[in-house]
Scaffold this motif. Structure first.
Motif, PDB file in Angstrom:
ATOM      1  N   ARG A   1       0.835  -1.207   0.000  1.00  0.00           N
ATOM      2  CA  ARG A   1       0.000   0.000   0.000  1.00  0.00           C
ATOM      3  C   ARG A   1       0.870   1.258   0.000  1.00  0.00           C
ATOM      4  O   ARG A   1       0.507   2.259  -0.613  1.00  0.00           O
ATOM      5  CB  ARG A   1      -0.931  -0.008   1.220  1.00  0.00           C
ATOM      6  CG  ARG A   1      -1.965  -1.133   1.186  1.00  0.00           C
ATOM      7  CD  ARG A   1      -2.917  -1.039   2.378  1.00  0.00           C
ATOM      8  NE  ARG A   1      -3.746   0.143   2.299  1.00  0.00           N
ATOM      9  CZ  ARG A   1      -4.890   0.230   1.621  1.00  0.00           C
ATOM     10  NH1 ARG A   1      -5.341  -0.826   0.951  1.00  0.00           N
ATOM     11  NH2 ARG A   1      -5.582   1.331   1.615  1.00  0.00           N
ATOM     12  N   THR A   2       1.952   1.235   0.730  1.00  0.00           N
ATOM     13  CA  THR A   2       2.932   2.324   0.697  1.00  0.00           C
ATOM     14  C   THR A   2       4.097   1.805  -0.111  1.00  0.00           C
ATOM     15  O   THR A   2       4.841   0.929   0.343  1.00  0.00           O
ATOM     16  CB  THR A   2       3.379   2.709   2.120  1.00  0.00           C
ATOM     17  OG1 THR A   2       2.241   3.125   2.870  1.00  0.00           O
ATOM     18  CG2 THR A   2       4.401   3.837   2.088  1.00  0.00           C
ATOM     19  N   ALA A   3       4.285   2.330  -1.333  1.00  0.00           N
ATOM     20  CA  ALA A   3       5.165   1.617  -2.259  1.00  0.00           C
ATOM     21  C   ALA A   3       5.881   2.526  -3.238  1.00  0.00           C
ATOM     22  O   ALA A   3       5.368   3.569  -3.655  1.00  0.00           O
ATOM     23  CB  ALA A   3       4.361   0.584  -3.047  1.00  0.00           C
ATOM     24  N   TYR A   4       7.056   2.092  -3.602  1.00  0.00           N
ATOM     25  CA  TYR A   4       7.825   2.591  -4.731  1.00  0.00           C
ATOM     26  C   TYR A   4       6.929   2.552  -5.974  1.00  0.00           C
ATOM     27  O   TYR A   4       6.318   1.522  -6.276  1.00  0.00           O
ATOM     28  CB  TYR A   4       9.007   1.645  -4.863  1.00  0.00           C
ATOM     29  CG  TYR A   4      10.036   1.873  -5.917  1.00  0.00           C
ATOM     30  CD1 TYR A   4      10.697   3.085  -6.045  1.00  0.00           C
ATOM     31  CD2 TYR A   4      10.419   0.813  -6.742  1.00  0.00           C
ATOM     32  CE1 TYR A   4      11.699   3.245  -6.993  1.00  0.00           C
ATOM     33  CE2 TYR A   4      11.421   0.962  -7.690  1.00  0.00           C
ATOM     34  CZ  TYR A   4      12.051   2.177  -7.811  1.00  0.00           C
ATOM     35  OH  TYR A   4      13.033   2.325  -8.749  1.00  0.00           O
ATOM     36  N   PRO A   5       6.791   3.653  -6.722  1.00  0.00           N
ATOM     37  CA  PRO A   5       5.794   3.703  -7.799  1.00  0.00           C
ATOM     38  C   PRO A   5       6.015   2.710  -8.941  1.00  0.00           C
ATOM     39  O   PRO A   5       5.073   2.401  -9.681  1.00  0.00           O
ATOM     40  CB  PRO A   5       5.924   5.143  -8.325  1.00  0.00           C
ATOM     41  CG  PRO A   5       6.571   5.918  -7.236  1.00  0.00           C
ATOM     42  CD  PRO A   5       7.462   4.959  -6.519  1.00  0.00           C
ATOM     43  N   THR A   6       7.219   2.167  -9.104  1.00  0.00           N
ATOM     44  CA  THR A   6       7.510   1.347 -10.273  1.00  0.00           C
ATOM     45  C   THR A   6       6.780   0.015 -10.262  1.00  0.00           C
ATOM     46  O   THR A   6       6.583  -0.596 -11.320  1.00  0.00           O
ATOM     47  CB  THR A   6       9.032   1.138 -10.417  1.00  0.00           C
ATOM     48  OG1 THR A   6       9.672   2.413 -10.330  1.00  0.00           O
ATOM     49  CG2 THR A   6       9.395   0.506 -11.749  1.00  0.00           C
TER      50      THR A   6
ATOM     51  N   PRO B   1       9.105   3.811   0.650  1.00  0.00           N
ATOM     52  CA  PRO B   1       9.879   4.820   1.365  1.00  0.00           C
ATOM     53  C   PRO B   1       9.969   4.647   2.871  1.00  0.00           C
ATOM     54  O   PRO B   1      10.693   5.391   3.533  1.00  0.00           O
ATOM     55  CB  PRO B   1       9.057   6.080   1.089  1.00  0.00           C
ATOM     56  CG  PRO B   1       7.637   5.564   1.140  1.00  0.00           C
ATOM     57  CD  PRO B   1       7.689   4.207   0.483  1.00  0.00           C
ATOM     58  N   ASP B   2       9.234   3.701   3.452  1.00  0.00           N
ATOM     59  CA  ASP B   2       8.993   3.751   4.896  1.00  0.00           C
ATOM     60  C   ASP B   2       9.954   2.939   5.737  1.00  0.00           C
ATOM     61  O   ASP B   2       9.883   2.980   6.965  1.00  0.00           O
ATOM     62  CB  ASP B   2       7.552   3.332   5.209  1.00  0.00           C
ATOM     63  CG  ASP B   2       7.248   1.910   4.776  1.00  0.00           C
ATOM     64  OD1 ASP B   2       8.128   1.246   4.203  1.00  0.00           O
ATOM     65  OD2 ASP B   2       6.099   1.463   4.997  1.00  0.00           O
ATOM     66  N   GLY B   3      10.876   2.181   5.128  1.00  0.00           N
ATOM     67  CA  GLY B   3      11.848   1.432   5.906  1.00  0.00           C
ATOM     68  C   GLY B   3      11.271   0.315   6.736  1.00  0.00           C
ATOM     69  O   GLY B   3      11.940  -0.195   7.647  1.00  0.00           O
ATOM     70  N   ALA B   4      10.042  -0.115   6.449  1.00  0.00           N
ATOM     71  CA  ALA B   4       9.425  -1.196   7.218  1.00  0.00           C
ATOM     72  C   ALA B   4      10.041  -2.536   6.833  1.00  0.00           C
ATOM     73  O   ALA B   4      10.341  -2.787   5.663  1.00  0.00           O
ATOM     74  CB  ALA B   4       7.917  -1.225   6.970  1.00  0.00           C
ATOM     75  N   VAL B   5      10.214  -3.408   7.819  1.00  0.00           N
ATOM     76  CA  VAL B   5      10.784  -4.736   7.603  1.00  0.00           C
ATOM     77  C   VAL B   5       9.727  -5.782   7.938  1.00  0.00           C
ATOM     78  O   VAL B   5       9.092  -5.734   8.990  1.00  0.00           O
ATOM     79  CB  VAL B   5      12.036  -4.955   8.478  1.00  0.00           C
ATOM     80  CG1 VAL B   5      12.546  -6.385   8.342  1.00  0.00           C
ATOM     81  CG2 VAL B   5      13.126  -3.962   8.101  1.00  0.00           C
ATOM     82  N   LEU B   6       9.538  -6.729   7.030  1.00  0.00           N
ATOM     83  CA  LEU B   6       8.638  -7.855   7.272  1.00  0.00           C
ATOM     84  C   LEU B   6       9.394  -8.944   8.019  1.00  0.00           C
ATOM     85  O   LEU B   6      10.472  -9.360   7.608  1.00  0.00           O
ATOM     86  CB  LEU B   6       8.098  -8.408   5.953  1.00  0.00           C
ATOM     87  CG  LEU B   6       7.263  -7.450   5.100  1.00  0.00           C
ATOM     88  CD1 LEU B   6       6.895  -8.099   3.771  1.00  0.00           C
ATOM     89  CD2 LEU B   6       6.001  -7.021   5.852  1.00  0.00           C
TER      90      LEU B   6
ATOM     91  N   SER C   1       2.826  11.504  -0.747  1.00  0.00           N
ATOM     92  CA  SER C   1       1.826  11.273  -1.792  1.00  0.00           C
ATOM     93  C   SER C   1       2.406  10.523  -2.986  1.00  0.00           C
ATOM     94  O   SER C   1       1.666   9.873  -3.723  1.00  0.00           O
ATOM     95  CB  SER C   1       1.222  12.604  -2.252  1.00  0.00           C
ATOM     96  OG  SER C   1       2.233  13.457  -2.766  1.00  0.00           O
ATOM     97  N   PHE C   2       3.717  10.593  -3.194  1.00  0.00           N
ATOM     98  CA  PHE C   2       4.338   9.815  -4.269  1.00  0.00           C
ATOM     99  C   PHE C   2       4.156   8.320  -4.043  1.00  0.00           C
ATOM    100  O   PHE C   2       4.191   7.534  -5.000  1.00  0.00           O
ATOM    101  CB  PHE C   2       5.836  10.104  -4.351  1.00  0.00           C
ATOM    102  CG  PHE C   2       6.206  11.439  -4.935  1.00  0.00           C
ATOM    103  CD1 PHE C   2       5.252  12.350  -5.370  1.00  0.00           C
ATOM    104  CD2 PHE C   2       7.542  11.794  -5.065  1.00  0.00           C
ATOM    105  CE1 PHE C   2       5.610  13.577  -5.909  1.00  0.00           C
ATOM    106  CE2 PHE C   2       7.921  13.017  -5.606  1.00  0.00           C
ATOM    107  CZ  PHE C   2       6.951  13.916  -6.026  1.00  0.00           C
ATOM    108  N   TYR C   3       3.979   7.929  -2.785  1.00  0.00           N
ATOM    109  CA  TYR C   3       4.037   6.519  -2.413  1.00  0.00           C
ATOM    110  C   TYR C   3       2.730   5.958  -1.861  1.00  0.00           C
ATOM    111  O   TYR C   3       2.535   4.738  -1.897  1.00  0.00           O
ATOM    112  CB  TYR C   3       5.127   6.310  -1.350  1.00  0.00           C
ATOM    113  CG  TYR C   3       6.453   6.897  -1.751  1.00  0.00           C
ATOM    114  CD1 TYR C   3       7.326   6.204  -2.577  1.00  0.00           C
ATOM    115  CD2 TYR C   3       6.831   8.170  -1.318  1.00  0.00           C
ATOM    116  CE1 TYR C   3       8.546   6.750  -2.959  1.00  0.00           C
ATOM    117  CE2 TYR C   3       8.053   8.721  -1.699  1.00  0.00           C
ATOM    118  CZ  TYR C   3       8.894   8.007  -2.510  1.00  0.00           C
ATOM    119  OH  TYR C   3      10.095   8.558  -2.894  1.00  0.00           O
ATOM    120  N   GLU C   4       1.873   6.807  -1.326  1.00  0.00           N
ATOM    121  CA  GLU C   4       0.652   6.281  -0.717  1.00  0.00           C
ATOM    122  C   GLU C   4      -0.580   7.142  -0.978  1.00  0.00           C
ATOM    123  O   GLU C   4      -1.585   7.016  -0.285  1.00  0.00           O
ATOM    124  CB  GLU C   4       0.848   6.076   0.789  1.00  0.00           C
ATOM    125  CG  GLU C   4       1.220   7.325   1.570  1.00  0.00           C
ATOM    126  CD  GLU C   4       1.460   7.052   3.050  1.00  0.00           C
ATOM    127  OE1 GLU C   4       1.412   5.869   3.454  1.00  0.00           O
ATOM    128  OE2 GLU C   4       1.691   8.019   3.800  1.00  0.00           O
TER     129      GLU C   4
END
Length: 374
Positions: free
Chosen positions: A116-121, A157-162, A343-346
């Motif tokens: 949902r929060t993602a690199y646009p590519t 962009p958020d640096g989250a780790v799964l 906004s670029f990402y989410e």
């Protein structure tokens, strides 16, 4: 006949960049994650030694490169690959992200899932073939008919780790759907807060878990790929040096498609990649540079009233003032600091902005000083 693609988002930052450049001490550009530090000597020397590249290079990669990638996955990611046929070098990772749906034979109306929060590519790759992009983090909500799932851990962009269990759940659901699942892991060497994922008992607590790890999918990589880039860990963004690994059948299919398309990393770059993969000292040095910049910038941001969310790993701080992201971009530009809006990402409702750590120590220090008066 033009492709129906979204506007390139960074073009919209131009007026804010112009405003930031008016600052008496110049702009501090923290909007793009492009490395500023020198490419390591060991890598440059390997490139120079390989410049007699009169023959066409191998699309699959030289044996030395493929073996180096296999060694690196075992040593740094805790992953035992099936062998050299389970890896494939690429011309940077962005081209693979954008072209993977096409190379896998997906088409119009197929479903491609991305964070949902993602690199646009990830969404651009769907748009290139007319597929339907679905932004969804919960595997239980991935729709029937999904053909490709993108994960991004650590996230941009958020640096989250799964964690391991999250990755395990994602692989399980993708297999139920008959979908290929790919984790974009290009920031994996830049983990900062292992307490966020260590509870998953991943074996090496400080290691960012890989989707290919035995804790996630045992010794069965069917339908699973990881993508990695040397741009971040080794300052090789200008070399366009990356690779995919995992399911040998998928790697073989991608190899055949890439041979037809001529998607081949240059031979000197392949030699440089071997040097980068086999040398850990320069990676440790670079990580400490980023750690120091991150610590200084994070302290300054929190002192200026920002909340830092996620940001467990990677090259960015995902920060919020709980106001529309473009309002924060404008206010920072008044202080000569340029950042990327969330906004670029989410989407337009975002209240986050992304601060990149890819600036010199002097520019980070300038940002810290300006944030003190923010």
């Amino acid at each position: 006949m033009a492709l129906q693609l979204p506007d390139f988002p960074w073009d919209s930052l131009a007026p804010f960049a112009a405003r930031a450049r008016e600052h008496p001490e110049g702009i501090v550009d923290l909007s793009v994650g492009s490395p500023v530090d020198a490419t390591p000597d060991v890598v440059r020397e390997a490139l120079v030694a390989a410049t007699d590249a009169h023959a066409y290079p191998q699309t699959m990669g030289t044996p030395a490169l493929r073996e180096a990638i296999v060694r690196w996955f075992l040593r740094r990611r805790g992953v035992t690959l099936a062998g050299p046929d389970a890896v494939l070098p690429t011309i940077g990772s962005k081209e693979l992200v954008a072209l993977l749906p096409l190379l896998l034979g997906l088409g119009r109306d197929d479903v491609i899932v991305h964070p949902r929060t993602a690199y646009p590519t990830y969404a651009v790759g769907a748009a290139l073939i007319g597929a339907r992009a679905v932004a969804e983090d919960d595997p239980a909500r991935w729709p029937e008919g999904t053909k490709l799932v993108w994960l991004n851990s650590p996230g941009n962009p958020d640096g989250a780790v799964l964690g391991v269990e999250q990755l395990r759940s994602a692989v399980r659901r993708a297999r139920e759907l008959g979908a290929v699942i790919v984790d974009d892991e290009c920031y994996a060497e830049l983990g900062w807060e292992p307490e966020g994922w260590a509870h998953d008992d991943s074996g090496v607590p400080e290691r960012v878990p890989s989707i290919l790890a035995p804790e996630v999918c045992g010794d069965d990589h069917a339908g699973v790929l990881a993508v990695y880039s040397l741009s971040k860990q080794s300052n090789l963004a200008g070399y366009r040096a990356a690779f995919a690994a995992g399911d040998p059948a998928l790697i073989g299919a991608l190899l055949e498609a890439r041979k037809h398309a001529g998607l081949i990393p240059p031979a000197p770059v392949q030699a440089a990649m071997v040097a980068a993969l086999d040398d850990e000292a320069h990676v440790a040095e670079q990580r400490e540079r980023y750690r120091a910049r991150r610590d200084a910038l994070r302290t300054a941001l929190e002192g200026a009233g920002f909340r830092i969310d996620r940001s467990e790993a990677g090259l960015y701080l995902w920060a919020s003032l709980d106001e529309p992201s473009w309002a924060t971009v404008e206010r920072l530009a008044e202080h000569g600091i340029l950042v990327a809006p969330g906004s670029f990402y989410e989407g337009e409702s975002s209240t986050h902005v992304r601060f990149a750590l890819t600036a010199t120590d002097e520019r980070i220090a300038a940002a810290v000083a300006r944030l003190a008066t923010f």
